[in-house]
Structure formats: structure tokens, C-alpha cells
Design an enzyme around this catalytic site. Structure first.
Site, PDB file in Angstrom:
ATOM      1  N   ARG A 182      11.327   5.181  24.704  1.00 10.80           N
ATOM      2  CA  ARG A 182      11.326   3.494  24.317  1.00 10.80           C
ATOM      3  C   ARG A 182      12.436   2.895  24.788  1.00 10.80           C
ATOM      4  O   ARG A 182      12.450   1.977  25.409  1.00 10.80           O
ATOM      5  CB  ARG A 182      11.026   3.323  22.850  1.00 10.80           C
ATOM      6  CG  ARG A 182      10.859   1.835  22.623  1.00 10.80           C
ATOM      7  CD  ARG A 182      10.847   1.526  21.041  1.00 10.80           C
ATOM      8  NE  ARG A 182      10.237   2.485  20.124  1.00 10.80           N
ATOM      9  CZ  ARG A 182       9.033   2.552  19.669  1.00 10.80           C
ATOM     10  NH1 ARG A 182       8.132   1.934  20.578  1.00 10.80           N
ATOM     11  NH2 ARG A 182       8.673   3.428  19.045  1.00 10.80           N
ATOM     12  N   TYR A 183      13.504   3.377  24.387  1.00  9.57           N
ATOM     13  CA  TYR A 183      14.770   2.673  24.885  1.00  9.57           C
ATOM     14  C   TYR A 183      15.178   3.565  26.169  1.00  9.57           C
ATOM     15  O   TYR A 183      15.077   4.860  26.175  1.00  9.57           O
ATOM     16  CB  TYR A 183      15.913   3.004  23.844  1.00  9.57           C
ATOM     17  CG  TYR A 183      15.752   2.468  22.633  1.00  9.57           C
ATOM     18  CD1 TYR A 183      15.945   0.902  22.328  1.00  9.57           C
ATOM     19  CD2 TYR A 183      15.382   3.148  21.133  1.00  9.57           C
ATOM     20  CE1 TYR A 183      15.619   0.509  21.050  1.00  9.57           C
ATOM     21  CE2 TYR A 183      15.091   2.702  20.139  1.00  9.57           C
ATOM     22  CZ  TYR A 183      15.299   1.497  19.969  1.00  9.57           C
ATOM     23  OH  TYR A 183      15.097   0.701  18.761  1.00  9.57           O
ATOM     24  N   ARG A 227      17.939   6.696  25.514  1.00  9.55           N
ATOM     25  CA  ARG A 227      17.568   7.642  24.627  1.00  9.55           C
ATOM     26  C   ARG A 227      16.149   8.125  24.231  1.00  9.55           C
ATOM     27  O   ARG A 227      15.290   7.103  24.354  1.00  9.55           O
ATOM     28  CB  ARG A 227      18.118   7.371  23.160  1.00  9.55           C
ATOM     29  CG  ARG A 227      18.137   6.261  22.494  1.00  9.55           C
ATOM     30  CD  ARG A 227      19.345   5.737  21.908  1.00  9.55           C
ATOM     31  NE  ARG A 227      19.144   4.784  20.742  1.00  9.55           N
ATOM     32  CZ  ARG A 227      18.938   3.215  21.080  1.00  9.55           C
ATOM     33  NH1 ARG A 227      19.249   3.117  22.448  1.00  9.55           N
ATOM     34  NH2 ARG A 227      19.098   2.433  20.594  1.00  9.55           N
ATOM     35  N   CYS A 233       6.038  19.253   7.772  1.00 12.06           N
ATOM     36  CA  CYS A 233       6.871  18.912   6.909  1.00 12.06           C
ATOM     37  C   CYS A 233       6.682  19.893   5.757  1.00 12.06           C
ATOM     38  O   CYS A 233       5.506  20.188   5.435  1.00 12.06           O
ATOM     39  CB  CYS A 233       6.864  17.461   6.628  1.00 12.06           C
ATOM     40  SG  CYS A 233       7.266  16.440   8.057  1.00 12.06           S
ATOM     41  N   CYS A 237       5.556  12.887   2.982  1.00 13.39           N
ATOM     42  CA  CYS A 237       5.946  11.442   2.203  1.00 13.39           C
ATOM     43  C   CYS A 237       4.945  10.429   2.401  1.00 13.39           C
ATOM     44  O   CYS A 237       4.235  10.243   3.590  1.00 13.39           O
ATOM     45  CB  CYS A 237       7.185  10.883   2.877  1.00 13.39           C
ATOM     46  SG  CYS A 237       8.479  12.167   3.217  1.00 13.39           S
ATOM     47  N   CYS A 242       5.072   7.913   5.237  1.00 17.71           N
ATOM     48  CA  CYS A 242       5.306   8.298   6.567  1.00 17.71           C
ATOM     49  C   CYS A 242       4.613   7.469   7.663  1.00 17.71           C
ATOM     50  O   CYS A 242       3.389   6.983   7.576  1.00 17.71           O
ATOM     51  CB  CYS A 242       4.679   9.758   6.741  1.00 17.71           C
ATOM     52  SG  CYS A 242       5.198  10.491   8.387  1.00 17.71           S
ATOM     53  N   ARG A 275       4.546   8.534  10.669  1.00 20.79           N
ATOM     54  CA  ARG A 275       3.518   9.282  11.550  1.00 20.79           C
ATOM     55  C   ARG A 275       2.537   9.967  10.997  1.00 20.79           C
ATOM     56  O   ARG A 275       2.012  10.858  11.560  1.00 20.79           O
ATOM     57  CB  ARG A 275       4.472  10.380  12.279  1.00 20.79           C
ATOM     58  CG  ARG A 275       5.512   9.550  13.123  1.00 20.79           C
ATOM     59  CD  ARG A 275       6.050  10.501  13.983  1.00 20.79           C
ATOM     60  NE  ARG A 275       7.474   9.529  14.606  1.00 20.79           N
ATOM     61  CZ  ARG A 275       8.555   9.925  14.434  1.00 20.79           C
ATOM     62  NH1 ARG A 275       9.088  11.183  13.970  1.00 20.79           N
ATOM     63  NH2 ARG A 275       9.475   9.297  15.055  1.00 20.79           N
ATOM     64  N   ASP A 284       7.645   0.539   7.505  1.00 22.78           N
ATOM     65  CA  ASP A 284       6.916   0.265   8.636  1.00 22.78           C
ATOM     66  C   ASP A 284       5.427  -0.228   8.436  1.00 22.78           C
ATOM     67  O   ASP A 284       4.876   0.340   7.247  1.00 22.78           O
ATOM     68  CB  ASP A 284       6.852   1.585   9.548  1.00 22.78           C
ATOM     69  CG  ASP A 284       7.896   1.922  10.246  1.00 22.78           C
ATOM     70  OD1 ASP A 284       8.721   0.715  10.551  1.00 22.78           O
ATOM     71  OD2 ASP A 284       8.302   2.939  10.331  1.00 22.78           O
ATOM     72  N   ASP A 287      11.800  -1.591  12.569  1.00 26.07           N
ATOM     73  CA  ASP A 287      11.249  -1.109  13.626  1.00 26.07           C
ATOM     74  C   ASP A 287       9.944  -2.031  14.030  1.00 26.07           C
ATOM     75  O   ASP A 287       9.254  -1.798  13.185  1.00 26.07           O
ATOM     76  CB  ASP A 287      10.870   0.261  13.371  1.00 26.07           C
ATOM     77  CG  ASP A 287      11.440   1.255  14.863  1.00 26.07           C
ATOM     78  OD1 ASP A 287      11.390   0.633  15.889  1.00 26.07           O
ATOM     79  OD2 ASP A 287      11.557   2.498  14.669  1.00 26.07           O
ATOM     80  N   LYS A 337      14.090  -1.270  17.380  1.00 29.81           N
ATOM     81  CA  LYS A 337      14.740  -1.531  16.059  1.00 29.81           C
ATOM     82  C   LYS A 337      15.661  -2.961  16.068  1.00 29.81           C
ATOM     83  O   LYS A 337      16.347  -3.020  17.126  1.00 29.81           O
ATOM     84  CB  LYS A 337      15.604  -0.411  15.404  1.00 29.81           C
ATOM     85  CG  LYS A 337      14.877   0.888  15.111  1.00 29.81           C
ATOM     86  CD  LYS A 337      15.934   1.743  14.487  1.00 29.81           C
ATOM     87  CE  LYS A 337      15.535   3.205  14.883  1.00 29.81           C
ATOM     88  NZ  LYS A 337      14.399   3.907  15.396  1.00 29.81           N
TER      89      LYS A 337
HETATM   90  C1  PLP Z   1      14.747   4.954  15.931  1.00 28.64           C
HETATM   91  C2  PLP Z   1      14.465   5.298  17.488  1.00 28.64           C
HETATM   92  C3  PLP Z   1      15.384   5.817  18.222  1.00 28.64           C
HETATM   93  C4  PLP Z   1      17.086   5.760  17.979  1.00 28.64           C
HETATM   94  O1  PLP Z   1      17.464   4.605  17.732  1.00 28.64           O
HETATM   95  P1  PLP Z   1      18.907   4.454  17.016  1.00 28.64           P
HETATM   96  O2  PLP Z   1      19.038   3.008  16.880  1.00 28.64           O
HETATM   97  O3  PLP Z   1      19.722   4.728  18.262  1.00 28.64           O
HETATM   98  O4  PLP Z   1      19.142   5.157  15.847  1.00 28.64           O
HETATM   99  C5  PLP Z   1      15.272   6.173  19.543  1.00 28.64           C
HETATM  100  N1  PLP Z   1      13.985   6.280  20.081  1.00 28.64           N
HETATM  101  C6  PLP Z   1      12.616   6.019  19.339  1.00 28.64           C
HETATM  102  C7  PLP Z   1      11.541   6.101  19.846  1.00 28.64           C
HETATM  103  C8  PLP Z   1      13.187   5.467  17.985  1.00 28.64           C
HETATM  104  O5  PLP Z   1      11.971   5.157  17.053  1.00 28.64           O
HETATM  105  S1  SF4 Z   2       8.518  10.667   6.851  1.00 29.86           S
HETATM  106 FE1  SF4 Z   2       6.941  11.852   7.634  1.00 29.86          FE
HETATM  107  S2  SF4 Z   2       7.905  12.870   9.431  1.00 29.86           S
HETATM  108 FE2  SF4 Z   2       9.699  12.337   7.779  1.00 29.86          FE
HETATM  109  S3  SF4 Z   2       9.725  14.046   6.365  1.00 29.86           S
HETATM  110 FE3  SF4 Z   2       8.066  12.668   5.376  1.00 29.86          FE
HETATM  111  S4  SF4 Z   2       5.999  13.359   5.993  1.00 29.86           S
HETATM  112 FE4  SF4 Z   2       7.671  14.186   7.460  1.00 29.86          FE
END
Ligand code: PLP
Ligand code: SF4
Length: 372
Positions: A116-117, A120, A129, A133, A136, A138, A298, A335, A342
Site C-alpha cells: 500500500r505504501y 513497505r 492464529c 480475536c 480481527c 482479517r 476497523d 486505518d 493509517k
Molecule cells: C499498517 C501497515 C503498514 C505499516 O505501517 P506503519 O505506519 O509503518 O506501522 C504497512 N503496510 C500495510 C498494508 C499496513 O496496513
Molecule cells: S487480530 Fe486477527 S490476525 Fe491478529 S491475532 Fe487476532 S485473529 Fe490473528
């Protein structure tokens, strides 16, 4: 009698020997996976019971005996219980909720990599996991056993990182990346560190919280080989910082030479008070962990009962600023739904700006004017 029944609940700690308890594979093999089994250990309300069958298709249930042992057996508002026991509110639909709120799948040039960025990339390595959670982000794919990322996907992702010199950081994520064996992690870290333009590697994991016995001397030896490693964990409540969790964090720092940070999610009923957050942030610092982010929850389906209004989050952060050490303060971020990345939430102290001065309100509520 009023229908209330006093039951003696089993102690999860009595499930295995002391040696079993400290073995992370034993903990994984003995996860509690259903309502009947869970109700042997903690009392479940009728709606909680119902929520299991009704939420089953939406998101799996699982907890380690270790994480379960932190939950209060009778108190249905226990901050640990709320994080892993399905609640009937998960079925409430909110028009804003999304399946993939951060649009990770559409920023995915190769399977498992969200880029996305520019500098990174987040690398989704495992569906598994130890504890699922309930909030979550995802949950659309975490816990699903099909389509597990494997070596062919990893090779493709590694090739992508090699071919994209703008990528300075790779974040191992999931599911939980520490679910992989030490030798697989060693392989992945060796590959990543051999890419000249990769400046830093980060691991996002909740295992120090839900399965601290995963942090072994053997794992630390692998991590130390690839110094520096930044590990971002996910404590949401001070009760999660047990003696064992603290012992293993100390191992990570001393034997693994790892820098440990934490991201928390602001969760209604779990940590949405000045006391809960200050306890959490101070306990983290005491364990050698730097609070990094506090996330607004989220807009993922089935999580609206956890969401604290942003205005309340801002109020809490303002009440903490000045009251607790700056070292113990994370940054409050959201986010952005839709995949915007973010952004820090505006805990603004500026009261007034004129052509040649600014007026700020300090943590005590007093006004101070400074020149530009
Ligand atoms: C959160 C996230 C990051 C890391 O973001 P930082 O602000 O550097 O901690 C990188 N890529 C994705 C897709 C993210 O969701
Ligand atoms: S938030 Fe989602 S990905 Fe993270 S530990 Fe919990 S269940 Fe696993």
C-alpha cells in the site's frame, strides 16, 4: 431456586502437566474449539451459547488453554473473555461494515503481499492464529484452512520484493507468522536480509499475548542471527501482561536482541477508560515494550459493538497526555476504510492561530501563547 446453578468449573491449568503447559505445540494441539468444551471452564450465558452456532460460518472460534486461564470464569464482562468469546452482537449488521475494510486484497500485486505504501510491504504468511480475536480485521480469511500460503507463494513474494527496489521494509504478518516453525522463519528472514534494498524487517504477532511459550531460546537464536528485528505485538489489556509473558519478552530482548513494540486496539468494554489504558501502557513499558499505536477499531463486519467513537478516543488520549510518561504513550491512529492507510487522529492542542502567534491548551487545560 431461581434457575441459577452453581457449577464448579475446571481449571484450564489442570489440562496438562507443567511441562505440557509451557510447550507451545501442546497449547496449539489442546486449543478449545467449541462452546461445549469452553463451558467446562467458564460459565456461558444463553446468548453466548447461541452466538457460537450462529457466528460459526462467519469466523472460527479458538483459544489456547493459556489465554483461557486469564479469563474470569464467572464475569461476562471480563476484558479477556470479550476478546475471544463470540457475542451475539457479531450478527448485527452495520451499513458501514466491510468484509475487507482496508482493501488489502486490491492492493495485492502477488498473493499474500499488500503493497500500500511505496516503501513497505505487508506479507501475509499464515491463516492460523492461536486465539481468534473477535474484532480481527482479517476475519475474511484468517482461520480458514484452505488456500494456505506455501512455498510457491513465498518464492513469488520474494521475487516481487527483489524486483521492487523501492521496498525498504517487509512486515511479516498473518494470521500469526510465529505459527511457522523456527526453520521456516530462518529461511524467510535469510532470504529477506539478502535483498540489498531491504533496510528493515518487522514481525507482527500476537503470540506473546496468546501463546508466550512460543518465545523459546531456539526462536531467539534465529532472530538474533538476523539482527535487527523489530517485533510488534498486540496487548490490549494489562491482565495480559502475565509473569510468563514478561519473562518471554525479556528473553526476546536479551537473547534475541529484538526491539519490541506494541499496537493495541481501542475496544469498548476492554480498554476504553483512562485507567485501563494507563495501566496497559505503563505495564507495557515496565515489561520493556514501547507502546507504538493505539488503533481505532476497523470497520470490519461484526465488530460494531467493539467500536468506541473517535471523539471518545481523542478524549481518552488527551486525558492521558501529560498524565503518563511520553515514553509510554502510543500514537492514536485510524486505518482508513477503503484502503487509504493509517492517519493519526487529531488530538489537537491548538486553540487559536493568529498571524504572529499560536495559543495552545496544555494538559491541565491552561492556555499559553507562543510566537511563530
Ligand atoms: C499498517 C501497515 C503498514 C505499516 O505501517 P506503519 O505506519 O509503518 O506501522 C504497512 N503496510 C500495510 C498494508 C499496513 O496496513
Ligand atoms: S487480530 Fe486477527 S490476525 Fe491478529 S491475532 Fe487476532 S485473529 Fe490473528
Amino acid at each position: 431456586m431461581t434457575g441459577l446453578r452453581l457449577t464448579t468449573k475446571k481449571d484450564p491449568k489442570k489440562l496438562g502437566s507443567d511441562q505440557d503447559w509451557l510447550n507451545w505445540k501442546w497449547q496449539i494441539q489442546h486449543r478449545i474449539l467449541g462452546a461445549e468444551q469452553l463451558s467446562e471452564f467458564i460459565s456461558l450465558t444463553e446468548p453466548e451459547f447461541r452466538s457460537f452456532s450462529e457466528c460459526e460460518d462467519l469466523f472460527s472460534f479458538s483459544t489456547t488453554p493459556y489465554y483461557l486461564s486469564l479469563a474470569d470464569r464467572e464475569n461476562h464482562h471480563c476484558p479477556i473473555r470479550l476478546q475471544f468469546v463470540p457475542q451475539i452482537e457479531e450478527l448485527h449488521s452495520n451499513p458501514r461494515d466491510r468484509v475487507d475494510p482496508l482493501e488489502e486484497e486490491s492492493h495485492m500485486p502477488v498473493k499474500g503481499v499488500t503493497h500500500r505504501y511505496p516503501d513497505r510491504a505487508l506479507w501475509y504468511l499464515s491463516h492460523v492464529c492461536a486465539v481468534y480475536c473477535r474484532f480481527c480485521t482479517r476475519k475474511r480469511k484468517v482461520s480458514q484452512s484452505f488456500n494456505t500460503p506455501g512455498m510457491a507463494d513465498w518464492e513469488e513474494a520474494l521475487l516481487y520484493f527483489r524486483n521492487h527496489p523501492e521496498i525498504k521494509e517487509v512486515i511479516l504478518s498473518g494470521g500469526d507468522p510465529l505459527n511457522l516453525s523456527d526453520s521456516k522463519l530462518d529461511f524467510l528472514l535469510t532470504e529477506l536480509k539478502s535483498i540489498p534494498h531491504i533496510n528493515q524487517v518487522r514481525i507482527h504477532t500476537r503470540y506473546p499475548v496468546t501463546l508466550p511459550m512460543r518465545i523459546t531460546s531456539e526462536l531467539c537464536a534465529v532472530l538474533k542471527k538476523h539482527f535487527p528485528i523489530f517485533l510488534v505485538t498486540h496487548f490490549n489489556h494489562s491482565k495480559e501482561l502475565t509473569a510468563l509473558a514478561k519473562e518471554r519478552i525479556s528473553l526476546l530482548v536479551k537473547e534475541g536482541a529484538v526491539s519490541v513494540l506494541n499496537q493495541s486496539v481501542l475496544l469498548k468494554g476492554v480498554n476504553d477508560s483512562v485507567e485501563a489504558l494507563s495501566d496497559l501502557f505503563y505495564s507495557l513499558t515496565n515489561a520493556g515494550i514501547k507502546p507504538y499505536y493505539l488503533h481505532q477499531c476497523d470497520e470490519v463486519f461484526g465488530s460494531s459493538h467493539f467500536r468506541v467513537p473517535i471523539s471518545e478516543g481523542v478524549r481518552l488520549m488527551k486525558a492521558l497526555r501529560g498524565r503518563i510518561s511520553g515514553l509510554s504513550m502510543p500514537l492514536y491512529v485510524v486505518d482508513l476504510t477503503g484502503g487509504g492507510g493509517k492517519v493519526p487522529l487529531p488530538t489537537d492542542y491548538l486553540e487559536e492561530a493568529t498571524q504572529n502567534s499560536y495559543v495552545f491548551k496544555n494538559f491541565n487545560g491552561d492556555l499559553y501563547e507562543i510566537g511563530i
